[in-house]
Design a protein around this motif. Sequence first.
Motif, mmCIF file in Angstrom:
data_model
loop_
_atom_site.group_PDB
_atom_site.id
_atom_site.type_symbol
_atom_site.label_atom_id
_atom_site.label_comp_id
_atom_site.label_asym_id
_atom_site.label_seq_id
_atom_site.Cartn_x
_atom_site.Cartn_y
_atom_site.Cartn_z
ATOM 1 N N GLN A 10 -47.023 19.187 54.795
ATOM 2 C CA GLN A 10 -45.900 18.300 54.490
ATOM 3 C C GLN A 10 -45.151 17.851 55.751
ATOM 4 O O GLN A 10 -44.746 16.694 55.868
ATOM 5 C CB GLN A 10 -44.958 19.006 53.497
ATOM 6 C CG GLN A 10 -44.108 18.059 52.678
ATOM 7 C CD GLN A 10 -44.899 16.876 52.124
ATOM 8 O OE1 GLN A 10 -45.979 17.028 51.560
ATOM 9 N NE2 GLN A 10 -44.381 15.651 52.329
ATOM 10 N N GLU A 11 -44.968 18.793 56.711
ATOM 11 C CA GLU A 11 -44.161 18.460 57.895
ATOM 12 C C GLU A 11 -44.804 17.397 58.790
ATOM 13 O O GLU A 11 -44.136 16.827 59.655
ATOM 14 C CB GLU A 11 -43.833 19.721 58.718
ATOM 15 C CG GLU A 11 -45.039 20.536 59.177
ATOM 16 C CD GLU A 11 -45.369 21.697 58.244
ATOM 17 O OE1 GLU A 11 -45.564 21.417 57.034
ATOM 18 O OE2 GLU A 11 -45.435 22.830 58.718
ATOM 19 N N ILE A 12 -46.106 17.150 58.613
ATOM 20 C CA ILE A 12 -46.742 16.094 59.431
ATOM 21 C C ILE A 12 -47.367 15.013 58.542
ATOM 22 O O ILE A 12 -48.156 14.198 59.008
ATOM 23 C CB ILE A 12 -47.808 16.673 60.402
ATOM 24 C CG1 ILE A 12 -48.808 17.561 59.633
ATOM 25 C CG2 ILE A 12 -47.147 17.440 61.547
ATOM 26 C CD1 ILE A 12 -50.017 17.976 60.478
ATOM 27 N N ARG A 13 -47.009 15.008 57.252
ATOM 28 C CA ARG A 13 -47.622 14.040 56.332
ATOM 29 C C ARG A 13 -47.390 12.599 56.786
ATOM 30 O O ARG A 13 -48.283 11.751 56.684
ATOM 31 C CB ARG A 13 -47.079 14.236 54.901
ATOM 32 C CG ARG A 13 -47.729 13.312 53.854
ATOM 33 C CD ARG A 13 -49.219 13.570 53.783
ATOM 34 N NE ARG A 13 -49.959 12.636 52.924
ATOM 35 C CZ ARG A 13 -50.430 11.455 53.342
ATOM 36 N NH1 ARG A 13 -50.229 11.051 54.577
ATOM 37 N NH2 ARG A 13 -51.113 10.701 52.518
ATOM 38 N N LYS A 14 -46.176 12.321 57.317
ATOM 39 C CA LYS A 14 -45.859 10.948 57.730
ATOM 40 C C LYS A 14 -46.669 10.501 58.939
ATOM 41 O O LYS A 14 -46.841 9.304 59.186
ATOM 42 C CB LYS A 14 -44.356 10.826 58.025
ATOM 43 C CG LYS A 14 -43.519 10.799 56.741
ATOM 44 C CD LYS A 14 -42.116 10.301 57.000
ATOM 45 C CE LYS A 14 -41.308 10.202 55.708
ATOM 46 N NZ LYS A 14 -41.904 9.306 54.701
ATOM 47 N N ASN A 15 -47.180 11.461 59.705
ATOM 48 C CA ASN A 15 -47.988 11.087 60.871
ATOM 49 C C ASN A 15 -49.368 10.547 60.480
ATOM 50 O O ASN A 15 -50.024 9.871 61.264
ATOM 51 C CB ASN A 15 -48.191 12.300 61.793
ATOM 52 C CG ASN A 15 -46.894 12.760 62.427
ATOM 53 O OD1 ASN A 15 -46.234 13.670 61.929
ATOM 54 N ND2 ASN A 15 -46.496 12.081 63.495
ATOM 55 N N PHE A 16 -49.767 10.878 59.258
ATOM 56 C CA PHE A 16 -51.133 10.533 58.840
ATOM 57 C C PHE A 16 -51.229 9.191 58.119
ATOM 58 O O PHE A 16 -50.397 8.863 57.266
ATOM 59 C CB PHE A 16 -51.682 11.609 57.899
ATOM 60 C CG PHE A 16 -52.307 12.766 58.624
ATOM 61 C CD1 PHE A 16 -51.518 13.749 59.192
ATOM 62 C CD2 PHE A 16 -53.687 12.856 58.760
ATOM 63 C CE1 PHE A 16 -52.088 14.820 59.874
ATOM 64 C CE2 PHE A 16 -54.261 13.925 59.435
ATOM 65 C CZ PHE A 16 -53.465 14.908 60.000
ATOM 66 N N VAL A 17 -52.283 8.452 58.445
ATOM 67 C CA VAL A 17 -52.675 7.290 57.658
ATOM 68 C C VAL A 17 -54.109 7.555 57.225
ATOM 69 O O VAL A 17 -54.993 7.792 58.058
ATOM 70 C CB VAL A 17 -52.589 5.986 58.476
ATOM 71 C CG1 VAL A 17 -53.076 4.806 57.639
ATOM 72 C CG2 VAL A 17 -51.160 5.751 58.957
#
Lengths: 275, 275
Positions: free
Chosen positions: B103-110
């Motif tokens: 969850q803590e790096i979910r926004k980094n992923f596409v």
Amino acid sequence: MQAGIIGLGLIGGSLGLALKDIGMFKVIYGLDINEIHMQQALSLGLVDECVSFCDIKECDVIFLATPVGAILDMLPKFIGIKPHATIIDLGSTKSLISDNIPQEIRKNFVCAHPMSGTENFGPKAAFKELLPHHIVVLTDLDKSGDLQVAMAKEIFVALKMNIIKMDSKLHDNHAAFISHLPHIISYALANVVLSQKNPKDILALAGGGFKSMVRIAKSSPKMWCDISKQNKDWLLESLEIFDKEIQVALDMLKEEDWEKLEKWMANANSLYEIF
Amino acid sequence: MQAGIIGLGLIGGSLGLALKDIGMFKVIYGLDINEIHMQQALSLGLVDECVSFCDIKECDVIFLATPVGAILDMLPKFIGIKPHATIIDLGSTKSLISDNIPQEIRKNFVCAHPMSGTENFGPKAAFKELLPHHIVVLTDLDKSGDLQVAMAKEIFVALKMNIIKMDSKLHDNHAAFISHLPHIISYALANVVLSQKNPKDILALAGGGFKSMVRIAKSSPKMWCDISKQNKDWLLESLEIFDKEIQVALDMLKEEDWEKLEKWMANANSLYEIF
């Protein structure tokens, strides 16, 4: 010499174009059950002239390039042909045709199957390069006359085709696995995608793999239904074997036997060691 | 900006070549679990330099181009990445990957899936034209950061790829039918021919149809086993639907229902009205 081609679709039309190039024939006559196809064949220059069956019957070499059912139906009509004439049937199945040629003209016939085609059909699909450098299987040559075999070989060599000789039953077995079964599979895959709720959305994601797999699902239903009918027994056997292989895949997936699945895929890879 | 590519096979290698062309990145780093692949990638110029995972983690944009199982395994290792970094996973299945990103790096992923490939694999299979002008599916974009989505779009547009946005579950359903199922079918057909007494004699008759149908049976077992594992449920469903279609074909042949068979083939033809 005069050549006649009955059936002016992909195979007959492409043959006409290629025959013109090799210059063995003074004139190439054509005939098709479909009047529009004859007009198209003439305007595309696939043959020199379209004539009646009686005129075709007078040719030195006659090629049969209709669907296989039509070839079967027309066999008795060649009774009374000139003794030296060569009739080359180009059907995709061979046993039924070979077995149904009337005895009195059996020597006039050479049964052949050019192993090349595309998913397109009709005169407009024809192109000069379809046959050259591809394999042509000649079957049951012991039942053909020496003169006719020599003539057929001369033509196929001039067309730069690679001749393989084979018994017609073995041909039909091999053709089921290498050609007829793959067509059924391709039609089935296309129908599966079409049966889904949103085939257009699914197709929007298609890459090269899917395109390869459904290319031959574009093929002529008339032609392939005819082939299925004439090669029913072998096609059924090959399709049953294929179905068992799909069951194997289903079982591996259900059992989550990934090691076995990877080996199964690696085994498929090994086709390319002999192909 | 610096780019890093993990997995230097067909996709990762081709991406490296294409990224060099668009000039968005000062340097393109590579990493592969296979030492020989890294050497090949360097000598083929697929990436500028091969570095460690720690170095890759410092890049502004990181592409994951390994088999999907390896992508899943490495997800937690990206915890602690730079806040602005963009990680673009290129796996062929999307739900499991999307759902398993910490969850803590979910926004980094596409999460992306380029819909192009060939039957060849490894660095030597890479070529610059693999990705441009093909579709790339971006899934679950609402879970990615705005910055990261903008970056991914900029890259894919620069690569001349056509973007389709989709929910990852719908993607996995569609990909099963359009890509994963066709691969299983192709592997099965290759195994059927190999199971015969005389596969070489059968293969000697192969024309273009068979070649099309078994081309993707040459694909990487490791990669496709992994995909099958991660997309098991949809693949199983699509394979069961396909199996039913094969049963339909078997029944028509057994019952000699030629009229129905021809209609079934004509229905398959209709794929090309929407494709």
